[in-house]
Design a protein around this motif. Structure first.
Motif, short mmCIF file in Angstrom:
data_model
loop_
_atom_site.label_atom_id
_atom_site.label_comp_id
_atom_site.label_asym_id
_atom_site.label_seq_id
_atom_site.Cartn_x
_atom_site.Cartn_y
_atom_site.Cartn_z
N ARG A 587 -5.58 10.09 -2.51
CA ARG A 587 -6.10 9.15 -3.50
C ARG A 587 -6.96 9.88 -4.54
O ARG A 587 -7.69 10.82 -4.23
CB ARG A 587 -6.95 8.07 -2.83
CG ARG A 587 -6.17 7.23 -1.83
CD ARG A 587 -6.99 6.00 -1.41
NE ARG A 587 -6.37 5.38 -0.26
CZ ARG A 587 -5.28 4.63 -0.29
NH1 ARG A 587 -4.67 4.42 -1.44
NH2 ARG A 587 -4.78 4.11 0.82
N LYS A 778 -1.41 9.84 1.74
CA LYS A 778 -1.65 8.39 1.82
C LYS A 778 -0.35 7.67 1.46
O LYS A 778 -0.07 7.41 0.28
CB LYS A 778 -2.79 7.97 0.88
CG LYS A 778 -4.10 8.70 1.13
CD LYS A 778 -4.62 8.48 2.55
CE LYS A 778 -5.91 9.24 2.79
NZ LYS A 778 -6.36 9.15 4.20
N LEU A 779 0.44 7.35 2.46
CA LEU A 779 1.74 6.72 2.22
C LEU A 779 1.61 5.29 1.72
O LEU A 779 2.60 4.72 1.25
CB LEU A 779 2.58 6.76 3.49
CG LEU A 779 3.16 8.11 3.89
CD1 LEU A 779 3.95 7.99 5.18
CD2 LEU A 779 4.04 8.67 2.78
N ASP A 780 0.41 4.72 1.81
CA ASP A 780 0.26 3.36 1.29
C ASP A 780 0.00 3.33 -0.21
O ASP A 780 -0.16 2.26 -0.80
CB ASP A 780 -0.86 2.62 2.03
CG ASP A 780 -2.20 3.35 1.94
OD1 ASP A 780 -2.21 4.54 1.54
OD2 ASP A 780 -3.23 2.74 2.27
N LYS A 781 -0.03 4.51 -0.84
CA LYS A 781 -0.10 4.55 -2.30
C LYS A 781 1.21 4.04 -2.88
O LYS A 781 2.28 4.21 -2.28
CB LYS A 781 -0.34 5.98 -2.78
CG LYS A 781 -1.74 6.51 -2.56
CD LYS A 781 -1.87 7.98 -2.96
CE LYS A 781 -1.45 8.23 -4.38
NZ LYS A 781 -1.71 9.61 -4.81
N PRO A 782 1.18 3.45 -4.10
CA PRO A 782 2.42 2.93 -4.69
C PRO A 782 3.51 3.98 -4.81
O PRO A 782 4.67 3.74 -4.47
CB PRO A 782 1.97 2.41 -6.06
CG PRO A 782 0.52 2.12 -5.89
CD PRO A 782 0.00 3.13 -4.92
N ASP A 783 3.13 5.18 -5.31
CA ASP A 783 4.15 6.21 -5.48
C ASP A 783 3.48 7.54 -5.74
O ASP A 783 2.36 7.62 -6.23
CB ASP A 783 5.08 5.86 -6.65
CG ASP A 783 6.37 6.68 -6.64
OD1 ASP A 783 6.67 7.28 -5.58
OD2 ASP A 783 7.05 6.72 -7.66
N LYS A 787 7.11 11.11 -2.10
CA LYS A 787 6.79 10.04 -1.14
C LYS A 787 8.04 9.57 -0.39
O LYS A 787 8.01 9.43 0.84
CB LYS A 787 6.15 8.87 -1.87
CG LYS A 787 5.86 7.70 -0.92
CD LYS A 787 5.25 6.51 -1.62
CE LYS A 787 5.06 5.35 -0.63
NZ LYS A 787 4.46 4.16 -1.25
N VAL A 791 8.49 9.53 3.66
CA VAL A 791 8.74 8.31 4.44
C VAL A 791 9.92 8.52 5.38
O VAL A 791 9.90 8.13 6.55
CB VAL A 791 9.00 7.11 3.50
CG1 VAL A 791 9.51 5.90 4.28
CG2 VAL A 791 7.71 6.76 2.74
#
Length: 883
Positions: A587, A778-783, A787, A791
């Protein structure tokens, strides 16, 4: 001896320039102007105007006044048809209404078929010469030079500076674009002074004078790029003295471009230095006392000076037939000068017949080099600092500048802009581009008010002279037509290198050399007995001779390492946060000013390609570091993504302009506190923070990092201050027996902390999961880049995992690259391996088949057992680096 000039032989004499030889032979029109094909003759004879550009041995746009005449040269004029003397293209001058200022934006836009038809004709007519496309490029050598002091200019001030610097014990290099010092200076006091000083310099073993070498740019480092006849010099001095001289101001009045009109110094060079009589009858316009000496030089050459037109306070008694106080308001003539119109201070006008007008206007600095220096260690002297200096002033100022340069590293502030020059109401502002006062005023009426906009719209300052003649006049017109308090209206236009023309083959000089980059401290390291190794294109310090002593200093006292090779980038712009969120997997948006994060950089397949830090600065900017070998590649990588995403971001590569050192060890804070008044305590300046502090009088970006596992401060600051900073740190650290340390010690220090080195511990398929660095993603980032691949990778177990390992005390340290086996079967390879002095046993990193990569598991390396560890070997809680 002779040259071939347009099919006939022209005799040359020793010391001739091509301009002097051709003028002696009767050539008066040397070129035709770019747009209107007006006849142009010799003007400045200093290489600062476009009037004498010719083709020499097939090479176009050679300044005849700067090119030495050599037997056998083939010379021709250019930009005319069928010949320069009778140019049919002069008819274009009658087509002013069809070619208004900015006509290329306005005409032939409709109908659409008009432009393709006209473009071919315009391209054929435009330009200043036709290059031989079959001409093979010449491989030119590149030479690196490292004097203590570089002096640019071998005039009175420059030679005086060189002598003073040499007397201060410095190795001095002097460069000058003239083929010998004073080669084109008329006989008289100035010539005598240069000859005297040149003889003194030649007898001093500490001074090297390189004539025929033109400085074309000053860059970070500092580094001066200079062109010689047979090579390109990259000069890396500790201090630079700029004695580039000055020139007379280009005066503007109707017909101010006619052949026969000279700058005063140009006419004096032709008559006094080359022995060529410029004409029969002259008028000298003397705005300052030096012009009276020019008049005397013309008289000595046999020219009749009909009148000396003086400014108030200039005494021309006994020089010429008449003295008139006033100014020139118009030149008469069609193809060449036939007379001038003089307006006296009383308001009366008078026409005087003459074939030569020598304009001795006020002296202005040659600012093209000084405007490039910014905060580099440079100092100005002579006309570059004090235009119009007397000989005694130039010599005194030069000695002062040389002594200052020898005493240390003077940081010269970018020179302030001069006030715009006065400008006439008619005539040609720009001789290069044929732009008149009327056309500039028309552009202002169309809404282009500031000098910077006028430059782009009218092309004034964009020709071969690069604004030497016209830049200040453009500013004056802008200020006159647009009265405003806004500084931007008459602000100087941007100057960029090269300040003299450079060939493509010169720009590529040394292209086949192996690139070897050095930090500003490289010479200091060698003086301390350091050995080096390659790190990308950089030569980095491997060791100073005793790796264990270097290591012990960091672990128990304090050490310092040069990390200036790190890639350093400043990023800013409206979309900078979004951009960084996309190129880093961690982030960025929540990173507050003063904080920093470690960050990986991934390619689209999720593979780690680099790592470094991201520091959030005040004002929404970010300062990012990457590995030594990654800077150039990652700059292109970031710029490619910026364009692909269409984001508004500025990416500035500061790798060369900033030095960096890391002060590390239990006493790092104590040492820096001796050199800084800023608070450095744990509470004020905690771990993983950065801030601006002043160390040894230099503003530094200080970063608290823990790569070596100890209290550490990484200082980033201007490269010009590197040597002083290094010396000050070593002096302040004597209390704790400080040691500089190299990569050999650093690699053990980081290995004890379990930190990886990109490309040594990783390969072309290493993703964060394989090196247990999922915490950095941080895989919960939009992009972000990579990425999608991560995943997918998260769904499967990696075949290999990077693990830390250790052996029992007394066991031999296995070499890096050694195979790892389990039960006699191949199970991996060692990437890093060292003997830990603080732990007393070998430690390292290795790739191991994932099913066996468990903490506490046993592997075999080279036949010896090793145990897989689950954390850092040294200070696993990080207490020391957070101290």
């Amino acid at each position: 001896m002779s040259i071939e000039f347009e099919g006939r032989e022209v005799a040359i004499q020793p010391g001739d320039s091509l301009a002097a030889a051709l003028y002696r032979d009767g050539v008066r029109v040397f070129s035709r102007s770019f747009k209107y094909h007006r006849p142009r003759g010799l003007y400045c004879l200093s290489g600062d105007c476009p009037n004498c550009l010719v083709t020499v041995d097939g090479e176009v746009n050679i300044r005849a006044c700067q090119c030495a005449a050599k037997a056998g040269q083939v010379v021709s004029r250019q930009n005319a048809w069928p010949s320069v003397d009778r140019d049919a293209l002069n008819v274009i001058e009658k087509m002013h209404p069809l070619m208004p200022v900015g006509f290329y934006y306005k005409t032939m836009a409709k109908p659409k078929f008009a432009w393709p038809l006209a473009e071919g004709v315009i391209r054929r007519v435009a330009g200043l010469g036709f290059s031989d496309k079959s001409d093979a490029p010449v491989e030119i050598d590149r030479v690196n030079r490292h004097p203590d002091v570089l002096v640019i200019g071998a005039g009175v001030a420059g030679l005086s500076a060189a002598i003073a610097a040499a007397e201060g014990g410095k190795r001095v290099m002097v460069i000058d674009e003239q083929w010998t010092p004073g080669a084109r200076v008329a006989a008289g006091p100035t010539k005598e002074a240069i000859d005297r000083l040149a003889a003194t310099a030649a007898s001093n073993p500490g001074i090297e004078v390189s004539s025929g070498t033109a400085a074309i740019g000053i860059y970070e480092g500092p580094m001066v790029l200079a062109l010689a006849d047979d090579h390109v010099a990259h000069i890396h001095p500790q201090a630079i003295v700029i004695a580039a001289g000055g020139m007379e101001v280009h005066r503007i009045f109707p017909n101010n471009d006619l052949p026969g009109i000279f700058m005063g110094r140009g006419a004096a060079r032709l008559a006094g230095a080359h022995g060529v009589k410029p004409g029969e009858r002259a008028v000298v316009w003397a705005e300052q006392p030096e012009a009276i000496e020019h008049a005397r030089t013309l008289i000595a050459a046999g020219v009749v000076v009909e009148a000396v037109i003086t400014a108030p306070g200039v005494d021309a008694s006994g020089v010429g037939n008449r003295q008139i106080e006033g100014s020139i308001v118009e030149a008469k003539g069609r193809k060449k000068l036939s007379g001038v119109v003089v307006k006296t201070t009383g308001g009366a006008t008078e026409e005087i017949n003459c074939d030569i007008l020598a304009i001795g206007s006020e002296i202005q600095q040659n600012m093209h080099l000084p405007r490039l220096i910014y905060d580099l260690p440079c100092i100005l002297t002579g006309d570059s600092a004090h235009p119009g200096s007397s000989l005694s002033e130039a010599e005194s100022n030069g000695r002062e500048a040389g002594a200052t340069a020898a005493a240390g590293l003077p940081l010269y502030v970018n020179p302030p802009a001069s006030k715009p020059r006065t400008c006439g109401t008619a005539g040609y502002v720009c001789l290069c581009e044929d732009v008149s006062v009327k056309e500039v005023e028309q552009a202002i009426d169309e809404g282009f008010e500031s000098a910077e906009l006028l430059k782009r719209y009218t092309t004034v300052t964009m020709g071969p002279c690069q604004g030497r003649l016209c830049a200040d006049q453009l500013r004056a017109i802008a200020e006159r037509k647009t009265p405003s308090e806004a500084a931007r209206v008459s602000a100087p236009t941007t100057l960029r290198p090269p300040v003299r023309p450079i060939q493509v083959q010169q720009a590529a000089a040394g292209a086949r050399h192996h690139i070897e980059r050095h930090t500003p401290l490289h010479q200091r390291h060698l003086e301390m007995g350091a050995t080096t190794l390659w790190a990308g294109p950089w030569k980095r310090i491997f060791s100073y001779g005793d790796m264990q002593a270097e290591y012990e200093a960091v672990r128990h006292r304090v050490g310092v390492i040069d990390v200036g090779t790190l890639g350093k980038f400043l990023l800013a712009g409206p979309d900078v946060v979004e951009f960084l969120e996309r190129i880093y997997p961690m982030r960025i948006a929540d990173l507050e000013p003063g904080r920093l994060r470690y960050g990986l950089m991934l390619e689209e397949g999720g593979v780690i390609i680099d790592d470094g830090t991201v520091c959030a600065l005040e004002g929404g900017a970010f300062y990012c570091t990457v590995t030594t070998s990654g800077a150039e590649r990652l700059e292109s990588w970031m710029l490619d993504w910026r364009e692909a995403w269409g984001l508004d971001v500025f990416v500035v590569n500061q790798t060369a302009s900033l030095a960096a050192v890391n002060v590390a060890g239990p006493h790092a804070r104590d040492l820096l506190q001796k050199l800084s008044d800023d608070p450095l305590d744990k509470e004020t300046f905690p771990y993983l923070r950065h801030r601006r502090i002043t160390v040894n009088g230099v503003s530094c970006l200080a970063i608290r990092l823990g790569f070596v596992g100890e209290l550490a401060y990484e200082l980033h600051f201007p490269a010009a201050a590197a040597v002083d900073m290094w010396d000050a740190i070593l002096e302040a650290g004597k209390e704790w027996d400080i040691r500089p340390f190299g990569l050999d010690a650093q690699r053990l220090l980081r290995l004890e902390k379990g930190h990886i080195i990109i490309s040594q511990d990783t390969d072309f398929e290493t993703n964060p999961w394989k090196v247990s660095m999922e915490w950095a993603v941080k895989l919960d980032k939009p992009d972000f880049v990579g990425k999608a691949a991560l995943v997918r990778a998260q769904r499967r177990t990696p075949r290999e995992t990077l693990v830390p390992w250790q052996m029992e005390p007394g066991m031999a340290t296995p070499p890096e690259g050694m195979t790892v086996t389990i039960g006699g079967n191949l199970a991996g390879r060692v990437t890093s391996s060292k003997m830990s002095y603080v732990l007393g046993h070998p430690v390292g990193l290795a790739w191991v088949v994932t099913e066996h990569a468990k903490e506490g598991g046993t592997i075999t390396i080279g036949g010896a057992p090793a145990t897989i560890a689950g954390h850092a070997f040294y200070d696993p809680e990080g207490v020391k680096l957070r101290a």
